[in-house]
Design an enzyme around this catalytic site. Structure first.
Site, PDB file in Angstrom:
ATOM      1  N   LYS A 112      67.786  48.360  78.554  1.00 23.18           N
ATOM      2  CA  LYS A 112      66.870  48.308  77.405  1.00 23.18           C
ATOM      3  C   LYS A 112      67.523  47.476  76.322  1.00 23.18           C
ATOM      4  CE  LYS A 112      62.867  50.273  76.165  1.00 23.18           C
ATOM      5  NZ  LYS A 112      61.759  50.767  76.995  1.00 23.18           N
ATOM      6  N   ASP A 152      58.169  46.156  74.740  1.00 20.78           N
ATOM      7  CA  ASP A 152      58.179  47.576  74.344  1.00 20.78           C
ATOM      8  C   ASP A 152      57.574  47.615  72.939  1.00 20.78           C
ATOM      9  OD1 ASP A 152      59.164  50.370  75.106  1.00 20.78           O
ATOM     10  OD2 ASP A 152      60.144  50.134  73.176  1.00 20.78           O
TER      11      ASP A 152
HETATM   12  P1  NAD Z   1      53.057  49.466  70.424  1.00 20.68           P
HETATM   13  O1  NAD Z   1      53.953  48.802  69.467  1.00 20.68           O
HETATM   14  O2  NAD Z   1      52.011  48.683  71.112  1.00 20.68           O
HETATM   15  O3  NAD Z   1      52.322  50.714  69.703  1.00 20.68           O
HETATM   16  C1  NAD Z   1      53.036  51.716  69.036  1.00 20.68           C
HETATM   17  C2  NAD Z   1      52.040  52.615  68.346  1.00 20.68           C
HETATM   18  O4  NAD Z   1      52.746  53.698  67.724  1.00 20.68           O
HETATM   19  C3  NAD Z   1      51.240  51.927  67.237  1.00 20.68           C
HETATM   20  O5  NAD Z   1      49.903  52.387  67.257  1.00 20.68           O
HETATM   21  C4  NAD Z   1      51.940  52.411  65.960  1.00 20.68           C
HETATM   22  O6  NAD Z   1      51.075  52.420  64.854  1.00 20.68           O
HETATM   23  C5  NAD Z   1      52.319  53.815  66.382  1.00 20.68           C
HETATM   24  N1  NAD Z   1      53.374  54.367  65.544  1.00 20.68           N
HETATM   25  C6  NAD Z   1      54.539  53.772  65.157  1.00 20.68           C
HETATM   26  N2  NAD Z   1      55.232  54.591  64.349  1.00 20.68           N
HETATM   27  C7  NAD Z   1      54.506  55.723  64.245  1.00 20.68           C
HETATM   28  C8  NAD Z   1      54.681  56.950  63.553  1.00 20.68           C
HETATM   29  N3  NAD Z   1      55.769  57.171  62.827  1.00 20.68           N
HETATM   30  N4  NAD Z   1      53.719  57.901  63.674  1.00 20.68           N
HETATM   31  C9  NAD Z   1      52.620  57.695  64.414  1.00 20.68           C
HETATM   32  N5  NAD Z   1      52.399  56.548  65.093  1.00 20.68           N
HETATM   33  C10 NAD Z   1      53.312  55.583  65.003  1.00 20.68           C
HETATM   34  O7  NAD Z   1      54.028  50.208  71.485  1.00 20.68           O
HETATM   35  P2  NAD Z   1      53.706  50.621  72.971  1.00 20.68           P
HETATM   36  O8  NAD Z   1      54.121  49.520  73.862  1.00 20.68           O
HETATM   37  O9  NAD Z   1      52.322  51.195  73.034  1.00 20.68           O
HETATM   38  O10 NAD Z   1      54.794  51.790  73.192  1.00 20.68           O
HETATM   39  C11 NAD Z   1      54.545  53.135  72.766  1.00 20.68           C
HETATM   40  C12 NAD Z   1      55.514  54.063  73.484  1.00 20.68           C
HETATM   41  O11 NAD Z   1      55.356  53.899  74.899  1.00 20.68           O
HETATM   42  C13 NAD Z   1      57.004  53.803  73.234  1.00 20.68           C
HETATM   43  O12 NAD Z   1      57.704  55.030  73.291  1.00 20.68           O
HETATM   44  C14 NAD Z   1      57.420  52.928  74.402  1.00 20.68           C
HETATM   45  O13 NAD Z   1      58.803  53.000  74.671  1.00 20.68           O
HETATM   46  C15 NAD Z   1      56.602  53.588  75.495  1.00 20.68           C
HETATM   47  N6  NAD Z   1      56.389  52.728  76.664  1.00 20.68           N
HETATM   48  C16 NAD Z   1      55.794  51.507  76.559  1.00 20.68           C
HETATM   49  C17 NAD Z   1      55.577  50.749  77.709  1.00 20.68           C
HETATM   50  C18 NAD Z   1      54.859  49.434  77.675  1.00 20.68           C
HETATM   51  O14 NAD Z   1      54.596  48.880  78.748  1.00 20.68           O
HETATM   52  N7  NAD Z   1      54.494  48.908  76.529  1.00 20.68           N
HETATM   53  C19 NAD Z   1      56.006  51.226  78.952  1.00 20.68           C
HETATM   54  C20 NAD Z   1      56.603  52.483  79.015  1.00 20.68           C
HETATM   55  C21 NAD Z   1      56.784  53.223  77.867  1.00 20.68           C
END
Ligand code: NAD
Length: 423
Positions: A112, A152
């Site tokens: 990561k 991510d």
């Molecule tokens: P993203 O940046 O697209 O979205 C993140 C979301 O979280 C946004 O809506 C943001 O407003 C919200 N957010 C941020 N801080 C916040 C807070 N303090 N309170 C409430 N909401 C808040 O990110 P993503 O890619 O959707 O990733 C979200 C989670 O999923 C992370 O934990 C990431 O590690 C995990 N993840 C993502 C992927 C991927 O393919 N993108 C894969 C596996 C896991």
């Protein structure tokens, strides 16, 4: 309360170590001598990333790439741009990738990376300069056979495109397989953007069937409406569930009759957050955790489900779209309350699974249709749910512990069979 809890139990790495310690008693005796290999990262690189800002000033950002374990193949894991990124967090996220790739039986280790930065405060040109300089700094330890980044929180396909181009420039030829989650015309895969949310839905559907929870009319609360949360919410909405509460960094919105998720996606694309969405009541952020719901999907950041919130939750099923959203002590409370948790290392593995498909397609220079991708994704995710479910049944443990048992056996057997160099 939640803040002091987080301060006392600081660090996602602590959460990961607690999870590994819980699995040790279940492992075969001949694997135990190798478990310490999972309790420290194999390699961690900290880089200084200086860039020239649009106003001519120079700013320095701190970046990281951690390779937690490479026993089963190259490192694999996303790049996060967020103001709270720190080494402890990146270490934990890299370790969860080691477990996740092993749960899905993908031929990868775990890695990561991230930069401590608020990407919303940078102009597009500054973001591009930051990405290109960061890629150059970590280029000695990435590559299609070494370690393959992906998007991510705070990063996306455009950023992956810049990373691929920068790495290719350094190498002197186009290297599409160095990152996944790229734009489709740069060797990206169809279905990648929506894969993680799709995986959350597919695993959720399978587990809901097993616990006799009917999706139709069930109430869903989603924290985080980005890549993962918005797609998961959309698929549940299409399956006639009601998405009644959504929280993002701009606020928490509620509608007991359920939102039109497509309209909410369109609204967020323009307004950059859910606050102000018509047909919704804006409620206090902390009230999110006490809303009447059947399914909770944390899909924002780690450390969200604290013991205090776990006591109040009304959900019957928690689908961990985010990585590490639940503290171990909170998990104990949820399990005592017979609330089923589909752990992150299974639930959100759809993204890395289609990333694997993208890497395979890049290697072969032969690309599949979106139907083929989704079909293969669903098949692997359903198989993983079955494997984890049966292990949980067999060992009489939680789904998380079962996923860790499966993963640790695969990783530690590989470690044992490779042996410790120089012996
Ligand atoms: P993203 O940046 O697209 O979205 C993140 C979301 O979280 C946004 O809506 C943001 O407003 C919200 N957010 C941020 N801080 C916040 C807070 N303090 N309170 C409430 N909401 C808040 O990110 P993503 O890619 O959707 O990733 C979200 C989670 O999923 C992370 O934990 C990431 O590690 C995990 N993840 C993502 C992927 C991927 O393919 N993108 C894969 C596996 C896991």
């Amino acid at each position: 309360m939640s803040l002091s809890y987080e301060m006392e139990n600081s660090g996602a790495w602590q959460t990961y170590l607690a999870q590994i310690n819980r699995v040790a008693p279940y492992l075969e005796e001949d694997l135990i001598p190798f478990i310490n290999t999972l309790k420290r990262p194999k390699r961690a690189l900290i880089v200084d990333v200086p860039i020239v800002m649009d106003d001519g000033s120079i700013q320095h950002f701190e970046g990281y790439r951690v390779q937690h374990n490479l026993s089963r193949g190259p490192g694999k894991g996303g790049i996060r741009y967020h103001p709270d990124v720190e080494l402890n967090e990146v270490m934990a996220l890299s370790a969860w990738m080691t477990i996740k790739t092993a749960v899905l039986n993908l031929p990868y280790g775990g890695a990561k990376g991230g930069i401590r930065v608020d990407p919303r405060k940078l102009s597009p040109r500054e973001l591009e300069r930051l990405t290109r300089r960061f890629t150059t700094e970590i280029s000695p330890i990435i590559g299609p056979q070494i370690d393959i980044p992906a998007p991510d929180v705070g990063t996306n396909a455009d950023i992956m495109g810049w990373m691929m181009d920068t790495y290719s420039t350094i190498k002197g030829h186009t290297v599409t397989g160095v990152v996944t989650g790229k734009p489709v015309h740069l060797g990206g895969s169809l279905g990648r953007v929506r894969a993680t949310g799709r995986g959350v839905f597919v695993t959720g559907l399978e587990v809901a069937k097993k616990i006799n929870l009917t999706l139709e009319g069930s109430r869903i609360a989603v924290q985080g409406f980005g890549n993962v949360g918005s797609e998961a919410a959309y698929l549940f909405h299409k399956a006639n569930a009601k998405v009644v509460c959504v929280q993002d960094h701009t606020g928490t919105i509620f509608n007991a009759d359920g939102f039109d998720v497509k309209q909410l996606q369109d609204y967020v694309a323009i307004h950059k957050g859910v606050a102000g969405f018509p047909d919704a009541t804006l409620i206090e952020d902390e009230a999110f955790w006490t809303v009447e719901m059947d399914i909770l999907i944390p899909a924002a950041l780690e450390g969200q489900i604290t013991p205090e919130r776990a006591q109040k939750l009304t959900a019957k099923l928690v689908l961990e779209g985010a990585n590490g959203p639940t503290y171990p002590e909170a998990e104990d409370i949820l399990l005592q309350r017979q609330i089923m948790i589909v752990p992150d290392v299974l639930c959100n593995a759809g993204g890395v699974t289609v990333s694997y498909f993208e890497w395979v397609q890049d290697m072969a220079s032969y690309f599949w249709t979106e139907e083929e991708i989704n079909e293969r994704l669903d098949k692997l995710m359903i198989k993983a749910v079955e494997d984890v479910w049966h292990t949980a049944d067999d060992k009489d443990c939680s789904l998380r512990t079962a996923a860790y048992i499966l993963a640790c056996e695969r990783i530690l057997k590989a470690r044992k069979e490779r042996g410790i160099f120089p012996g």
